[in-house]
Design a protein around this motif. Structure first.
Motif, PDB file in Angstrom:
ATOM      1  N   LEU A   1      16.124 -45.380  21.322  1.00 56.03           N
ATOM      2  CA  LEU A   1      17.363 -46.050  21.726  1.00 56.03           C
ATOM      3  C   LEU A   1      17.319 -47.564  21.512  1.00 56.03           C
TER       4      LEU A   1
ATOM      5  N   CYS B   1      20.218 -50.591  21.798  1.00 58.48           N
ATOM      6  CA  CYS B   1      20.293 -51.227  23.122  1.00 58.48           C
ATOM      7  C   CYS B   1      19.723 -52.648  23.128  1.00 58.48           C
ATOM      8  N   ARG B   2      18.755 -52.908  22.225  1.00 56.21           N
ATOM      9  CA  ARG B   2      18.163 -54.234  22.017  1.00 56.21           C
ATOM     10  C   ARG B   2      17.161 -54.659  23.083  1.00 56.21           C
ATOM     11  N   ASP B   3      17.153 -54.031  24.263  1.00 59.99           N
ATOM     12  CA  ASP B   3      16.139 -54.351  25.260  1.00 59.99           C
ATOM     13  C   ASP B   3      15.795 -53.087  26.035  1.00 59.99           C
TER      14      ASP B   3
ATOM     15  N   SER C   1      18.117 -51.802  29.147  1.00 59.61           N
ATOM     16  CA  SER C   1      19.354 -51.165  28.686  1.00 59.61           C
ATOM     17  C   SER C   1      19.061 -49.782  28.112  1.00 59.61           C
ATOM     18  N   ALA C   2      17.960 -49.654  27.365  1.00 58.00           N
ATOM     19  CA  ALA C   2      17.594 -48.362  26.787  1.00 58.00           C
ATOM     20  C   ALA C   2      17.273 -47.350  27.885  1.00 58.00           C
TER      21      ALA C   2
ATOM     22  N   ASN D   1      18.455 -47.352  30.897  1.00 58.11           N
ATOM     23  CA  ASN D   1      19.725 -47.020  31.542  1.00 58.11           C
ATOM     24  C   ASN D   1      20.505 -45.997  30.722  1.00 58.11           C
ATOM     25  N   GLU D   2      20.589 -46.225  29.409  1.00 57.73           N
ATOM     26  CA  GLU D   2      21.323 -45.290  28.560  1.00 57.73           C
ATOM     27  C   GLU D   2      20.628 -43.928  28.511  1.00 57.73           C
TER      28      GLU D   2
ATOM     29  N   CYS E   1      19.424 -39.313  21.317  1.00 61.67           N
ATOM     30  CA  CYS E   1      18.829 -40.649  21.401  1.00 61.67           C
ATOM     31  C   CYS E   1      18.667 -41.255  20.009  1.00 61.67           C
TER      32      CYS E   1
ATOM     33  N   ARG F   1      22.144 -42.233  18.817  1.00 56.63           N
ATOM     34  CA  ARG F   1      22.570 -43.461  19.493  1.00 56.63           C
ATOM     35  C   ARG F   1      21.811 -44.668  18.948  1.00 56.63           C
TER      36      ARG F   1
ATOM     37  N   LEU G   1      27.891 -44.833  22.280  1.00 54.72           N
ATOM     38  CA  LEU G   1      27.519 -44.031  23.437  1.00 54.72           C
ATOM     39  C   LEU G   1      28.719 -43.269  23.997  1.00 54.72           C
TER      40      LEU G   1
END
Length: 350
Positions: free
Chosen positions: A22, A26-28, A31-32, A34-35, A59, A62, A68
């Protein structure tokens, strides 16, 4: 967009391979994570037997940039659960914010709309999922004895989804069930055809709202800040870029053509307030400048709203937009809120 460093991938992989998958989207890591939680909840709610393999595939999908909301099938929008499908633009938090702010202004009676008869008509053009008219209806139903909210779109896919969203949110209890003197509807119409004006002129419309296509062909094809990779690859250009078949009036830019038409429609429907989402500062300046050349502008009040119009502006934000007018001078338009410039609010007969 900067590349993700290998050490961050290794750190993500220590959480789980799914978090690492992810990470590109998500870049961090927070956030990943959480998703991943949302995706797990989604997969666990399916009848799929091989849930772990399904989760891994989602995943990966995404992580490649697939939205998402299209995977989960919905997006929260205020108290509503808005179903999202590929081919229809995903609702944005900024759109939710200005819709809330508009509802607040109406409910607070600062716009003096509705009057002693407590009746209100709102029309939303280019309605997409129906998120704007549904939220306005949900927020304003208790305030008005007679309420009509109408969404219009040219896309068959969007119309079907918006109507589905009405039924879906009524079932969930997020929207009041249909009742006498309160009407929420979705119609399929091309706003560039005059038949829509003839149909709508039969009713009273106090407020006109639109989040129309406003991205230039150049920005869509080559980037330029307004269009991310995921948006360009997966979301419908029909909802973002004016079509090549649309006739552009003299002195209007192609990306601004919907605003020219919306102002023309407003001159027939005569709403008391207009709210238009726009792309950036320069587009706001162009559209407002052309509005001041329109017969609608007499006794009007214009504001520019940022992403979060109900918040105080940050100290480093400009609070005035200088707009050129026909006589060679300029007019100072107030900018309110925080974030990026997002919408134009026009109060007529101010």
């Amino acid at each position: 967009m900067p590349r993700i460093s290998p050490w961050l991938f290794r750190k993500a992989n220590r959480h789980s391979p799914n978090v690492a998958a992810l990470l590109p989207a998500c870049r961090d890591i927070p956030s990943a994570v959480n998703e991943l939680r949302w995706l797990k909840e989604h997969v666990n709610g399916t009848a799929h037997i091989a849930k772990e393999s399904l989760l891994a595939r989602l995943c990966t999908k995404r992580g490649q940039g697939y939205p998402l909301q299209y995977i989960l099938g919905s997006q929260p929008f205020g108290p509503l659960d808005i179903k999202c499908r590929s081919g229809v633009l995903i609702p944005r938090p900024e759109t939710e914010a200005y819709t809330y702010h508009l509802a607040y202004l109406i409910k607070s009676e600062s716009l003096k709309i509705g009057g002693p008869k407590r009746d209100l008509g709102i029309v939303d053009f280019c309605t997409g999922t129906g998120c704007i008219p549904l939220l306005l209806y949900a927020l304003l139903c208790p305030k008005f004895d007679h309420l009509e909210v109408l969404g219009a779109d040219i896309s068959t896919q969007a119309i079907k989804l918006a109507r589905n969203n009405i039924d879906h949110n009524i079932r969930l209890g997020h929207l009041p069930d249909r009742q006498l003197h309160h009407n929420l509807g979705i119609v399929q119409e091309d706003i560039f055809q005059n038949e829509i004006i003839e149909k709508l002129q039969e009713r009273k419309w106090d407020v006109m709202v639109s989040n129309p296509p406003y991205i230039s062909r150049r920005a869509w094809n080559y980037g330029g800040g307004q269009v991310g990779h995921s948006v360009h690859k997966y979301e419908p250009s029909l909802a973002l870029v004016p079509g090549d078949d649309v006739l552009v009036p003299v002195d209007w830019s192609h990306e601004d053509v919907f605003y020219a038409r919306l102002l023309e429609i407003a001159s027939h429907l005569k709403p008391r307030a207009i709210l238009l989402e726009i792309g950036d500062r320069e587009q706001a300046r162009r559209v407002i400048s052309r509005f001041f050349q329109h017969n609608l502008s007499k006794n009007s009040e214009v504001q520019v709203w940022r992403d979060w119009p109900d918040l105080a502006s940050a100290a480093d934000k400009d609070c005035i937009l200088e707009v050129p007018v026909q006589d060679g001078s300029s007019r100072a338009i107030p900018i309110q809120g925080d974030g990026n410039i997002r919408s134009i609010f026009i109060r007529l007969d101010a």
